[in-house]
Design a protein around this motif. Structure first.
Motif, PDB file in Angstrom:
ATOM      1  N   UNK A   1       0.852  -1.186   0.028  1.00  0.00           N
ATOM      2  CA  UNK A   1      -0.035  -0.009  -0.133  1.00  0.00           C
ATOM      3  C   UNK A   1       0.749   1.297   0.126  1.00  0.00           C
ATOM      4  N   UNK A   2       2.085   1.372   0.621  1.00  0.00           N
ATOM      5  CA  UNK A   2       3.093   2.321   0.474  1.00  0.00           C
ATOM      6  C   UNK A   2       4.333   1.924   0.832  1.00  0.00           C
ATOM      7  N   UNK A   3       5.404   2.604   0.101  1.00  0.00           N
ATOM      8  CA  UNK A   3       6.773   1.962   0.054  1.00  0.00           C
ATOM      9  C   UNK A   3       7.774   3.378  -0.207  1.00  0.00           C
ATOM     10  N   UNK A   4       8.744   3.408   0.462  1.00  0.00           N
ATOM     11  CA  UNK A   4       9.736   4.317   0.343  1.00  0.00           C
ATOM     12  C   UNK A   4      11.179   3.578   0.048  1.00  0.00           C
TER      13      UNK A   4
ATOM     14  N   UNK B   1      27.745  10.201  -2.709  1.00  0.00           N
ATOM     15  CA  UNK B   1      26.881   9.360  -3.250  1.00  0.00           C
ATOM     16  C   UNK B   1      25.784  10.092  -3.942  1.00  0.00           C
ATOM     17  N   UNK B   2      25.313   9.750  -5.369  1.00  0.00           N
ATOM     18  CA  UNK B   2      24.034  10.030  -5.821  1.00  0.00           C
ATOM     19  C   UNK B   2      23.038   9.217  -5.305  1.00  0.00           C
ATOM     20  N   UNK B   3      21.709   9.848  -4.641  1.00  0.00           N
ATOM     21  CA  UNK B   3      20.624   9.158  -4.479  1.00  0.00           C
ATOM     22  C   UNK B   3      19.493   9.504  -5.118  1.00  0.00           C
ATOM     23  N   UNK B   4      18.599   8.573  -5.456  1.00  0.00           N
ATOM     24  CA  UNK B   4      17.288   8.729  -5.903  1.00  0.00           C
ATOM     25  C   UNK B   4      16.299   8.104  -5.049  1.00  0.00           C
ATOM     26  N   UNK B   5      15.611   9.212  -4.409  1.00  0.00           N
ATOM     27  CA  UNK B   5      14.612   8.655  -3.361  1.00  0.00           C
ATOM     28  C   UNK B   5      13.153   8.593  -4.219  1.00  0.00           C
ATOM     29  N   UNK B   6      12.393   7.444  -3.966  1.00  0.00           N
ATOM     30  CA  UNK B   6      11.145   7.431  -4.712  1.00  0.00           C
ATOM     31  C   UNK B   6      10.188   6.840  -3.647  1.00  0.00           C
ATOM     32  N   UNK B   7       8.777   7.156  -3.842  1.00  0.00           N
ATOM     33  CA  UNK B   7       7.822   6.961  -2.875  1.00  0.00           C
ATOM     34  C   UNK B   7       6.649   6.582  -3.642  1.00  0.00           C
TER      35      UNK B   7
ATOM     36  N   UNK C   1      11.539   0.572   2.743  1.00  0.00           N
ATOM     37  CA  UNK C   1      10.498   0.328   3.604  1.00  0.00           C
ATOM     38  C   UNK C   1       9.235   0.308   3.116  1.00  0.00           C
ATOM     39  N   UNK C   2       8.333  -0.592   3.245  1.00  0.00           N
ATOM     40  CA  UNK C   2       7.025  -0.896   2.649  1.00  0.00           C
ATOM     41  C   UNK C   2       6.165  -1.047   3.812  1.00  0.00           C
ATOM     42  N   UNK C   3       4.923  -1.167   3.293  1.00  0.00           N
ATOM     43  CA  UNK C   3       3.619  -1.661   4.195  1.00  0.00           C
ATOM     44  C   UNK C   3       3.018  -2.509   3.462  1.00  0.00           C
TER      45      UNK C   3
END
Length: 327
Positions: A21-24, A62-68, A275-277
């Protein structure tokens, strides 16, 4: 002057038993730009499309791409492609190369009234234990007054010769002490062990994550998805910077090792974590392909990749690459 150019494809697929249902997630899939390495282009394809996406640079550079994701999904696919130019690593001048390991250790220690140079101060942060790498007397032992570069070369070769690569012997949570006892593991384990040995002597060592060009067996074609991410070690030498060692293959990295990033240990450089739900059990598939520029059109048909072949050639693109094991 760049001598080798590579195309890298890194595909990650998660299939979940139940809807998420949700993840980061944090993605560390963009190669660093360095004096000997240039990332010409990088592209990400993410399915489903993230609800939120941003990029930033972490404390290690370091280069980070954060997705949600905020909507239900049973599957997540992340495809990363890049073109990278590599030149030979800088050579070490005779002066810095001649320092004993004790001389280097002492320069990394805090001494009141003797300020450290900026690069030495930054390197000193890599002297200590970290979440996945302990320190202790059982790990560190160098002959007195030995040159640091020679001692590191010898340590790298001892791990390469005395330990067995076995991808079923360990997992990401296996302690360094267990690797030392059973003398089996994978590149992550061997890098962690070498770093534990160096830090236990008061030296600065960091974990390097990236890719390694491998050669298929004689007479066999290069296969898409047959490679993997790789890990090795870099050690700080005042006056020379960071010198790299690959204990899995017993080589000093040069024109076949592509750097994604570095940190204290694997936990700082994981290509993808989150992390995820929901979700329940999941299935994970990872496929990595590293291809020299000269073989790109032999491996891929037009339209098979996110990135096309860049215009212009890397200088001396026909450089021979050493036979190596991508672990």
């Amino acid at each position: 002057m760049y001598s080798s150019r590579y195309h890298v494809r890194h595909e990650t697929t998660y299939e979940y038993l139940h809807p998420v249902s949700e993840s980061h997630h944090l993605l560390r899939l963009t190669p660093r730009d360095l004096p000997w390495q240039q990332c010409l282009d990088h592209r990400l394809l993410i399915d489903p499309q993230p609800d939120l996406q941003r990029t930033f640079v972490d404390s290690f550079g370091n280069h980070i791409t954060a997705i949600q994701f905020l909507t239900d999904h049973n599957r997540l696919e992340v495809s990363s492609e890049c073109w990278v130019d590599l030149a030979p690593r800088p050579t070490v001048e005779p002066g810095p190369a001649g320092q004993s390991w004790e001389q280097v250790r002492d320069q990394l220690r805090y001494q009141a009234g003797h300020p450290m140079a900026g690069d030495t101060l930054q390197a000193a942060a890599f002297r200590f234990s970290s979440p996945l790498i302990p320190t202790g007397q059982q790990y560190g032992s160098f002959t007195p007054d030995r040159r640091l570069t020679e001692a590191c070369q010898d340590l790298m070769l001892r791990i390469y010769q005395e330990f067995t690569f076995d991808n079923e012997a360990t997992d990401v949570s296996t302690p360094v002490a267990s690797v030392l006892k059973q003398k089996r593991g994978v590149c992550q384990d061997f890098a962690h062990l070498m770093i534990a040995c160096l830090r236990s002597l008061g030296l600065a060592a960091r974990y390097v994550s990236g890719y390694l060009l491998t050669n298929p067996p004689a007479g066999e074609a290069r296969l898409v998805g047959a490679d993997a991410t790789h890990a090795w070690v870099s050690v700080f030498v005042p006056g020379a910077g960071w010198l790299e060692f690959d204990p899995t293959n017993g080589v000093t990295p040069d024109h076949a090792h592509i750097i994604l990033g570095w940190g204290r240990d694997f936990s700082d450089t994981t290509p993808m974590r989150g992390v995820l739900l929901g979700g329940g059990e999941h299935k994970l598939d990872i496929a990595v392909t590293v291809v020299p520029e000269a073989e790109f059109e032999l491996i891929y048909d037009q339209g098979d990749t996110l990135l096309t072949k860049p215009e212009g050639l890397a200088a001396n693109p026909a450089v021979q690459t050493p036979s190596a094991v991508n672990r």
